[in-house]
Design an enzyme around this catalytic site. Structure first.
Site, short mmCIF file in Angstrom:
data_model
loop_
_atom_site.label_atom_id
_atom_site.label_comp_id
_atom_site.label_asym_id
_atom_site.label_seq_id
_atom_site.Cartn_x
_atom_site.Cartn_y
_atom_site.Cartn_z
CE1 TYR A 1 -2.05 3.31 12.93
CE2 TYR A 1 -0.15 2.69 13.38
CZ TYR A 1 -0.83 3.08 12.42
OH TYR A 1 -0.39 3.05 11.21
CD GLU B 1 -5.49 7.55 10.01
OE1 GLU B 1 -4.79 8.52 10.26
OE2 GLU B 1 -5.08 6.36 10.24
CG ASN C 1 -5.29 3.40 8.79
OD1 ASN C 1 -5.43 2.41 7.89
ND2 ASN C 1 -4.86 4.52 8.44
NE ARG D 1 -3.24 2.71 2.48
CZ ARG D 1 -3.40 3.30 3.64
NH1 ARG D 1 -2.82 2.94 4.65
NH2 ARG D 1 -4.15 4.76 3.50
CD GLU E 1 -1.67 3.72 8.01
OE1 GLU E 1 -1.43 4.30 9.14
OE2 GLU E 1 -1.87 4.57 7.15
CG HIS F 1 -1.32 8.96 3.60
ND1 HIS F 1 -1.53 7.48 3.83
CD2 HIS F 1 -0.87 9.50 4.79
CE1 HIS F 1 -0.96 7.29 4.90
NE2 HIS F 1 -0.89 8.53 5.44
O1 IDE Z 1 1.26 7.36 13.36
C1 IDE Z 1 1.89 6.17 12.49
C2 IDE Z 1 0.72 6.42 11.39
C3 IDE Z 1 1.22 7.53 10.29
O2 IDE Z 1 2.55 7.53 9.97
C4 IDE Z 1 0.26 7.30 9.03
O3 IDE Z 1 0.53 8.21 7.97
C5 IDE Z 1 -1.13 7.59 9.25
O4 IDE Z 1 -2.03 7.21 8.35
C6 IDE Z 1 -1.29 7.16 10.59
N1 IDE Z 1 -2.65 6.99 11.42
C7 IDE Z 1 -2.58 6.75 12.44
C8 IDE Z 1 -3.64 6.46 13.50
N2 IDE Z 1 -4.49 7.85 13.49
C9 IDE Z 1 -3.95 8.81 14.05
C10 IDE Z 1 -4.58 9.30 15.20
C11 IDE Z 1 -3.95 10.45 15.85
C12 IDE Z 1 -2.96 11.29 15.14
C13 IDE Z 1 -2.60 10.82 14.07
C14 IDE Z 1 -2.84 9.74 13.49
C15 IDE Z 1 -1.25 6.11 12.92
N3 IDE Z 1 -0.64 6.53 11.73
#
Ligand code: IDE
Length: 444
Positions: free
Chosen positions: A294, A166, A292, A77, A350, A121
Site C-alpha cells: 500500500y 498478513e 500486500n 481473491r 492487495e 483473514h
Molecule cells: O486497509 C485496507 C486493507 C484491509 O481492508 C485488508 O483486510 C487488509 O488485508 C489490509 N492490509 C493492509 C496493509 N496493512 C496494514 C497495515 C496497518 C494496519 C492494517 C493493515 C491494508 N489492508
C-alpha cells in the site's frame, strides 16, 4: 496508443475478505468470530459499526460475480470464514457453511474466474479464542484440520490457496497494539502469536503437500513495506534496519530462510524458543508469495519511539487512510523480495487506496484511484521486466466494505456500495480497470 502489455495469462483480479463483505453473521450455522466480538465491543470501531450485514455478499454473491465477469476479471481473491466451517473452531463440519463456498466457487468457475482462496483473514472462531486463541499452539493444529477440510471439499476447483493474510497485522495489531481483534496490548503475547501463526502456516502447507489438491498452488500473503531512513544519518539508518527486521523480515526470514532475523534482545527474548523441527516446518517451501503493498514507511531514530524507532508522518499525496501514495515502493519491494528471497512466483494479493468518493447522479468519478492503480501497475510492469516472477494483481477491493476499526468510513472499492440499499455502483475506476483486464495492458 502507448500501453504497457502484461504477460499472457497474467491474473487480473480483485480481493475481499469474509468478515468485511459477507454479513449474515448468524446464518446457516455460522459461529461467532473474534471480529464479531471485537466490533460489538463499545469503543473499538468507528461509531460502533460491525460486519453484521456488511455488503450482504453472503446473499448477493451471484450479482457480485456478475460484476467481476463484466469487468473482465479472470481471478478473484476471497477468504473463507473459519466459523462458517467449524462454528466452534473444531469438531463437526457445518455443511451449510461449506455449501456457501461451494456455490461461490461454482459461480466463479461458471464465469471463468479463477478462485484464490485465503484460509485465514483474521476471523478466528471466538470459541478458540476462549481457549487461548493464537497463544495456544493447539489453535494451529485446528487451523491445519480446517485447511485440510477445505482442501478435500474445494481442492480440485481452487487453483490458488493462501494460508494466512498478513500474520504481522493479526499478531501485532491484534495482540500488542490492541487496535484489532482480539484487542490485547501485550508485546510478549504478540511475539508468541507470531511464532504460533507461523507454525499454523507450516502445518497447513504440510497438510497441503501430504494430501491436498495436486494441481493447485499454496502460498502466504504478507503485508510488506519498503522502510526508508528519514535522513542519511547513521542512527536513522539503524532505525530503518530495525523497523525492516520487525515488520518485513520477521515473516520473510522464517518462511524463506528457516530462521528469524537478528532482533534486539527484548524483542528476541519474547519469541518462544523455536526448535530446528519447528523452523523446518515453518519454512516448508511455498509455491508463491502474496504481497500486500500500500505504501512505504519512513522512519527516524527516536528515543521515545518503540525500540528507539520513530515513524515519520507521511507527507504529500495521501489517501484517506493517511498513507503516502508511493508507487515506486512497489517496484523497490518486488525487486528486493525477488533478489533476497527468490520466491518461485509472486502475486500482488492487495494494492489499493481509499479516497473520499462521492456519488452524484449515480456516478462516482474517482480520478485519484485511477491514477493510483495506473502508477502502481506501471511499477509492477517494470518489475516483471526486471525479472520478478509476478503472475497476477488483485486490486483491494472489489467493493467498499467494512474497513476493520474504521468501519464503513473508508472506501477502497472499485464498486461504490450505497449505504442502506447496498446497491453496487461502478466507479469510473471500475470501468478503467475493466479496460486494463480485457486488454491485458495498461494504457499510458
Ligand atoms: O486497509 C485496507 C486493507 C484491509 O481492508 C485488508 O483486510 C487488509 O488485508 C489490509 N492490509 C493492509 C496493509 N496493512 C496494514 C497495515 C496497518 C494496519 C492494517 C493493515 C491494508 N489492508
Amino acid at each position: 496508443m502507448a500501453e504497457l502489455r502484461f504477460p499472457d495469462g497474467f491474473l487480473w483480479g480483485t480481493a475481499t475478505a469474509s468478515y468485511q463483505v459477507e454479513g449474515a453473521v448468524r446464518e446457516d450455522g455460522r459461529g461467532e468470530s473474534i471480529w464479531d466480538r471485537f466490533s460489538h465491543t463499545p469503543g473499538k470501531t468507528f461509531e460502533g459499526q460491525t460486519g453484521d450485514v456488511a455488503c450482504d455478499h453472503y446473499h448477493r454473491y451471484p450479482e457480485d460475480v456478475e460484476h467481476m465477469a463484466r469487468m473482465g476479471m479472470n481471478a478473484y481473491r476471497f477468504s473463507v470464514a473459519w466459523p462458517r466451517i467449524f462454528p466452534e473452531g473444531k469438531g463437526p463440519v457445518n455443511q451449510k457453511g461449506l455449501d456457501f463456498y461451494r456455490r461461490l466457487v461454482d459461480a466463479l468457475q461458471g464465469r471463468h474466474i479463477q478462485p484464490c482462496l485465503t484460509l485465514y483473514h483474521w476471523d478466528l472462531p471466538q470459541a478458540l479464542q476462549e481457549k487461548g486463541g493464537w497463544d495456544n499452539r493447539d489453535t494451529g493444529r485446528y487451523f491445519a484440520e480446517y485447511a485440510h477440510t477445505l482442501y478435500q471439499a474445494l481442492g480440485d476447483r481452487v487453483p490458488l490457496w493462501i494460508t494466512l493474510n498478513e500474520p504481522w497485522v493479526a499478531a501485532i495489531l491484534g495482540h500488542a497494539f490492541g487496535q484489532h481483534a482480539p484487542g490485547f496490548g501485550d508485546f510478549p503475547l504478540a511475539m508468541r502469536v507470531v511464532h504460533h501463526l507461523l507454525l499454523a502456516h507450516g502445518w497447513a502447507v504440510e497438510a497441503f503437500r501430504h494430501d491436498g489438491p495436486r494441481r493447485a498452488q499454496i502460498g502466504i500473503t504478507l503485508n510488506l513495506s519498503p522502510v526508508e531512513p528519514a535522513t542519511g544519518k547513521e542512527a536513522d539508518g539503524q532505525a530503518a534496519d530495525l523497523a525492516d527486521r520487525f515488520t518485513n523480515r520477521l515473516f520473510l526470514d522464517p518462511i524463506f530462510r528457516g530462521a528469524y532475523p537478528e532482533l534486539p534482545d527484548l524483542m528476541r527474548s519474547a519469541l518462544p524458543q523455536a526448535t530446528p523441527e519447528e523452523m523446518e516446518r515453518i519454512s516448508t517451501p511455498v509455491d508463491f508469495l502474496g504481497v500486500n503493498y500500500y505504501t512505504r514507511q519512513v522512519v527516524e531514530a527516536d528515543p521515545q519511539g518503540l525500540y528507539g524507532v520513530g515513524m515519520v508522518p507521511a507527507r504529500g499525496d495521501l489517501t484517506e487512510m493517511g498513507w503516502e501514495v508511493y508507487p515506486q515502493g512497489l517496484y523497490d519491494l518486488l525487486i528486493r523480495v525477488h533478489r533476497e528471497y527468490h520466491p518461485q512466483a509472486v502475486y500482488v494479493t492487495e494494492n489499493g487506496a481509499a479516497f473520499a468518493d462521492e456519488i452524484q447522479d449515480g456516478e462516482v468519478d474517482d480520478p485519484r484511484r485511477i491514477a493510483y492503480v495506473r502508477e502502481h501497475l506501471s511499477r509492477a510492469h517494470a518489475a516483471i521486466g526486471a525479472g520478478v516472477p509476478l503472475k497476477g494483481y488483485f486490486y483491494w477491493s472489489l467493493m467498499d466494505n467494512f474497513e476493520w476499526a474504521f468501519g464503513y468510513s473508508k472506501r477502497f472499492g472499485l464498486l461504490y456500495v450505497v449505504p442502506g440499499s447496498l446497491e453496487r455502483v461502478w466507479k469510473r475506476s471500475a470501468r478503467w480497470y475493466a479496460q486494463v483486464a480485457q486488454a491485458n495492458a495498461v494504457p499510458l
